[in-house]
Write an enzyme that holds these catalytic residues in place. Structure first.
Site, PDB file in Angstrom:
ATOM      1  N   GLY A 208     -64.884 -28.826 -21.636  1.00 24.40           N
ATOM      2  CA  GLY A 208     -64.779 -28.465 -20.218  1.00 24.40           C
ATOM      3  C   GLY A 208     -65.833 -29.268 -19.477  1.00 24.40           C
ATOM      4  N   SER A 209     -66.018 -28.964 -18.198  1.00 21.44           N
ATOM      5  CA  SER A 209     -66.965 -29.773 -17.413  1.00 21.44           C
ATOM      6  C   SER A 209     -68.380 -29.698 -17.984  1.00 21.44           C
ATOM      7  CB  SER A 209     -66.938 -29.327 -15.951  1.00 21.44           C
ATOM      8  OG  SER A 209     -67.091 -27.918 -15.886  1.00 21.44           O
TER       9      SER A 209
ATOM     10  N   GLU B 149     -69.378 -29.695 -20.889  1.00 17.29           N
ATOM     11  CA  GLU B 149     -69.560 -30.460 -22.128  1.00 17.29           C
ATOM     12  C   GLU B 149     -69.437 -31.969 -21.897  1.00 17.29           C
ATOM     13  OE1 GLU B 149     -67.371 -27.808 -21.900  1.00 17.29           O
ATOM     14  OE2 GLU B 149     -69.039 -26.539 -22.540  1.00 17.29           O
TER      15      GLU B 149
ATOM     16  N   GLU C 261     -59.758 -22.530 -28.877  1.00 18.78           N
ATOM     17  CA  GLU C 261     -61.036 -22.520 -29.590  1.00 18.78           C
ATOM     18  C   GLU C 261     -60.960 -21.785 -30.932  1.00 18.78           C
ATOM     19  OE1 GLU C 261     -60.531 -22.048 -26.448  1.00 18.78           O
ATOM     20  OE2 GLU C 261     -61.876 -23.361 -25.302  1.00 18.78           O
TER      21      GLU C 261
ATOM     22  N   HIS D 239     -66.474 -24.675 -24.923  1.00 17.25           N
ATOM     23  CA  HIS D 239     -66.687 -24.621 -23.487  1.00 17.25           C
ATOM     24  C   HIS D 239     -67.256 -23.262 -23.067  1.00 17.25           C
ATOM     25  CE1 HIS D 239     -66.380 -25.442 -19.339  1.00 17.25           C
ATOM     26  NE2 HIS D 239     -65.386 -24.610 -19.112  1.00 17.25           N
TER      27      HIS D 239
ATOM     28  N   HIS E 129     -61.610  -2.472 -48.669  1.00 22.12           N
ATOM     29  CA  HIS E 129     -60.724  -2.511 -47.508  1.00 22.12           C
ATOM     30  C   HIS E 129     -60.011  -1.155 -47.373  1.00 22.12           C
ATOM     31  CE1 HIS E 129     -57.298  -4.854 -45.237  1.00 22.12           C
ATOM     32  NE2 HIS E 129     -57.694  -3.774 -44.616  1.00 22.12           N
TER      33      HIS E 129
ATOM     34  N   GLY F 256     -60.471 -11.461 -43.057  1.00 23.49           N
ATOM     35  CA  GLY F 256     -59.096 -11.035 -42.778  1.00 23.49           C
ATOM     36  C   GLY F 256     -58.684 -11.294 -41.341  1.00 23.49           C
TER      37      GLY F 256
HETATM   38  C1  LIG Z   1     -56.707 -11.336 -35.602  1.00 22.71           C
HETATM   39  C2  LIG Z   1     -55.976 -10.284 -36.363  1.00 22.71           C
HETATM   40  N1  LIG Z   1     -55.121  -9.465 -35.706  1.00 22.71           N
HETATM   41  C3  LIG Z   1     -54.438  -8.513 -36.384  1.00 22.71           C
HETATM   42  C4  LIG Z   1     -54.637  -8.333 -37.717  1.00 22.71           C
HETATM   43  C5  LIG Z   1     -53.936  -7.210 -38.472  1.00 22.71           C
HETATM   44  N2  LIG Z   1     -53.046  -7.684 -39.515  1.00 22.71           N
HETATM   45  C6  LIG Z   1     -53.382  -7.667 -40.819  1.00 22.71           C
HETATM   46  S1  LIG Z   1     -52.187  -8.185 -41.811  1.00 22.71           S
HETATM   47  C7  LIG Z   1     -51.152  -8.489 -40.518  1.00 22.71           C
HETATM   48  C8  LIG Z   1     -49.777  -9.013 -40.756  1.00 22.71           C
HETATM   49  C9  LIG Z   1     -49.719 -10.482 -41.038  1.00 22.71           C
HETATM   50  O1  LIG Z   1     -48.377 -10.823 -41.165  1.00 22.71           O
HETATM   51  P1  LIG Z   1     -47.884 -12.162 -41.839  1.00 22.71           P
HETATM   52  O2  LIG Z   1     -48.804 -13.260 -41.555  1.00 22.71           O
HETATM   53  O3  LIG Z   1     -46.479 -12.344 -41.445  1.00 22.71           O
HETATM   54  O4  LIG Z   1     -48.009 -11.884 -43.397  1.00 22.71           O
HETATM   55  P2  LIG Z   1     -47.153 -10.876 -44.284  1.00 22.71           P
HETATM   56  O5  LIG Z   1     -47.982  -9.621 -44.371  1.00 22.71           O
HETATM   57  O6  LIG Z   1     -45.836 -10.665 -43.657  1.00 22.71           O
HETATM   58  O7  LIG Z   1     -47.106 -11.538 -45.617  1.00 22.71           O
HETATM   59  C10 LIG Z   1     -51.760  -8.148 -39.316  1.00 22.71           C
HETATM   60  C11 LIG Z   1     -51.132  -8.299 -37.991  1.00 22.71           C
HETATM   61  C12 LIG Z   1     -55.581  -9.186 -38.354  1.00 22.71           C
HETATM   62  N3  LIG Z   1     -55.871  -9.071 -39.645  1.00 22.71           N
HETATM   63  N4  LIG Z   1     -56.223 -10.151 -37.656  1.00 22.71           N
END
Ligand SMILES: Cc1ncc(C[n+]2csc(CCOP(=O)(O)OP(=O)(O)O)c2C)c(N)n1
Ligand SMILES: [Mg+2]
Length: 526
Positions: free
Chosen positions: A25-26, A28, A47, A70, A281, A401
């Site tokens: 952006g500006s 940078e 990003e 940015h 988890h 994750g």
């Molecule tokens: C940024 C983010 N948003 C939401 C989630 C919640 N989440 C965990 S697993 C998942 C599903 C992912 O689906 P996909 O990539 O199609 O894989 P699949 O489980 O179908 O194999 C989501 C939305 C996350 N982990 N990270």
């Protein structure tokens, strides 16, 4: 006297950092002015993609990766990716352009108010230099802080009117600095660990991502073979620390307290190397350890050691520790663990492949030293069962994750490891968080093969919904996305593979290409 700009580029060059991942952006532009010819700028269109590419690059090269964002908006867009970088111990040196110094106080447009606060707590260190002459020193501190153990992202906010200022007479001193690190446990500590292993009747080894990051995989194999130990990969695995076709390999531990205890039942000594204890988890409370078991944790991260709820810990470099330990280990008389059984064959659907068959096809055709960047959340276990990973640095999964890692990280890994084939195995849900990475793939002709598993759903959430007894949640399906069309829209060639033969043909084509190929595979839910 040299400018802040000139000294900064000397510093980066001296540190071997000549790739800048960014979105400008500006604020940078003065940093990018006169961009040296021996540097490479890799533009990401969002990003999250910029940080994801840099994360993959840092993880696969083992070197700090430089990011230029940015101001506050760019930093904010990168924060999701930072969760992964933080838990992956990824040495990202993130810089963000700031407004001109005299315009910050009045909160002009693009003033990053309280800039060092913004990325916390996902950075090791965060700073805005108090004066222009301090910029090169601050960047030097950033690079060394990111690289020294435990590694992690750092953040520096730099006002845009600093770049053409004098850096001061002694600025070159900071450019010339080298910092070494040693973290070898004492011989007494090593002998104690060896004695504990020797005294145990039924020990087990649990390995984490730090083993792979420190390239201690071979040492872990030697230890396992000498003691004939069963080897588990620590839960929520973000890397592959041990060849998964080795007879000692048992699998990846489940990410639940009760599940881990059940899997490790019967062992009297659990030695965890290079992983937090543990990265849980699913909420499945229970006893932390099986009855009668003791745990020893070897880690390079003192905070990781301190926060574990059980066991003893030895804080030191995991490579140096394993190397020092091995000569103290006498070969065991125990029987070698039996190799795992080959998983059973499964049926495909009509025009939809079973993920197991996608992985078997991939395993049969991929180069032996292929690198997998995996982000399909419902197929993690299947993938570890079906796809051989032999070499260090063969597997990367988002360490926190946070989805949106897979596509950009695959590109960053491929840039860092041009001699190895990178294969992205990405869910249809995950792909959309960072879909603009396709543009960077095309633009820089990054020859990764990007497989999209299109099961039309957030598959893992369906599993969680069952586990958490939520049977009516909205927003779990993502049908009707044409990934081939999206790829072509961004300039990436694409193939639809709705049979095993079509997948095999597309993979062979992709492995032979000098540019990216996206393969959309309609899959059955797993
Ligand atoms: C940024 C983010 N948003 C939401 C989630 C919640 N989440 C965990 S697993 C998942 C599903 C992912 O689906 P996909 O990539 O199609 O894989 P699949 O489980 O179908 O194999 C989501 C939305 C996350 N982990 N990270
Ligand atoms: Mg899916």
């Amino acid at each position: 006297m040299p400018s802040v700009h000139a000294v900064t580029y000397s510093l980066l060059r001296r540190q071997g950092i000549t790739t800048v991942f960014g979105n400008p952006g500006s604020n940078e532009l003065p940093f990018l002015k006169g961009f040296p010819e021996d540097f490479r700028y890799v533009l990401g269109l969002h990003e999250g993609v910029v940080a994801g590419m840099a994360d993959g690059y840092a993880l696969a090269s083992g070197r700090p990766a430089f990011v230029n964002l940015h101001a506050a908006a760019g930093t904010g867009n990168a924060m999701g990716a930072l969760t992964n970088a933080w838990y992956a111990h990824s040495p990202l040196v993130i810089t963000a352009g700031q407004q001109a110094r005299s315009m910050i106080g009045v909160e002009s447009m693009l003033a990053n108010v309280e800039a060092p606060q913004l990325p916390k707590p996902l950075v090791k260190w965060s700073y805005e230099p108090a004066c222009p002459e301090d910029v090169p020193r601050a960047l030097s501190q950033a690079i060394h802080s990111a690289s020294l153990p435990p590694r992690g992202p750092v953040y520096v906010s730099i006002p845009h009117d600093d770049w053409d200022r004098d850096a001061g007479e002694d600025a070159e001193l900071v450019v010339a600095r080298e910092i070494d690190h040693a973290g070898v446990p004492s011989s007494v500590q090593i002998e104690r660990l060896a004695e504990r292993l020797d005294a145990a009747d039924n020990p087990v080894l649990v390995l984490g991502p730090e083993v792979d990051a420190r390239q201690a995989n071979g040492l872990a194999v030697a230890l396992a073979e000498r003691l004939r130990l069963p080897v588990w990969v620590a839960p929520s695995a973000s890397r592959c620390p041990f060849p998964n076709r080795h007879p000692c390999f048992r699998g990846v531990l489940p990410a639940a307290i009760a599940g881990i205890t059940a899997h490790l039942e019967g062992h009297d000594l659990i030695v965890v190397v290079g992983a937090p204890v543990f990265r849980y988890h699913q909420y499945a409370p229970g006893r932390y350890l099986p009855e009668g078991a003791r745990l020893v944790h070897v880690t390079g991260d003192a905070v990781e050691a301190a926060r574990a709820p059980m066991g003893d810990a030895l804080v030191g470099d995991v490579h140096a520790t394993l190397e020092a330990l091995l000569p103290h280990i006498a070969p065991s008389e125990r029987a070698m663990p039996e190799p795992l059984l080959k998983p059973a064959a499964v049926e495909d659907g009509e025009g939809r492949l079973a993920p197991a068959n996608v992985f078997d096809t991939l395993d049969a055709l991929a180069p032996e030293d292929a690198i997998y960047v995996k982000e399909s959340t419902s197929t993690v276990e299947l993938f570890w069962e079906r796809v051989a990973m032999r070499e260090p640095g063969s597997y990367f999964f988002p360490a926190a994750g946070g989805l949106g890692f897979g596509l950009p990280a695959a590109l960053g890994v491929q840039l860092a490891q041009p001699q190895r084939q990178v294969i992205g195995v990405i869910g249809d849900g995950s792909a959309s968080y960072a879909i603009t990475a396709l543009w960077s793939a095309a633009r820089y002709r990054i020859p990764a093969v990007l497989i999209i598993l299109r099961n039309d759903t957030y598959g893992a959430l369906r599993g969680f919904a069952r586990h958490m007894q939520v049977d009516d949640a909205p927003g779990l399906d993502v049908p009707d996305i044409d990934f081939c069309a999206l790829a072509r829209g961004y300039g990436v060639e694409a193939r639809l593979a709705d049979s095993r033969d079509a997948l095999a043909a597309a993979l062979q084509e992709g492995f032979a290409m000098d540019r990216p190929l996206l393969i959309e595979v309609p899959t059955l839910p797993s």
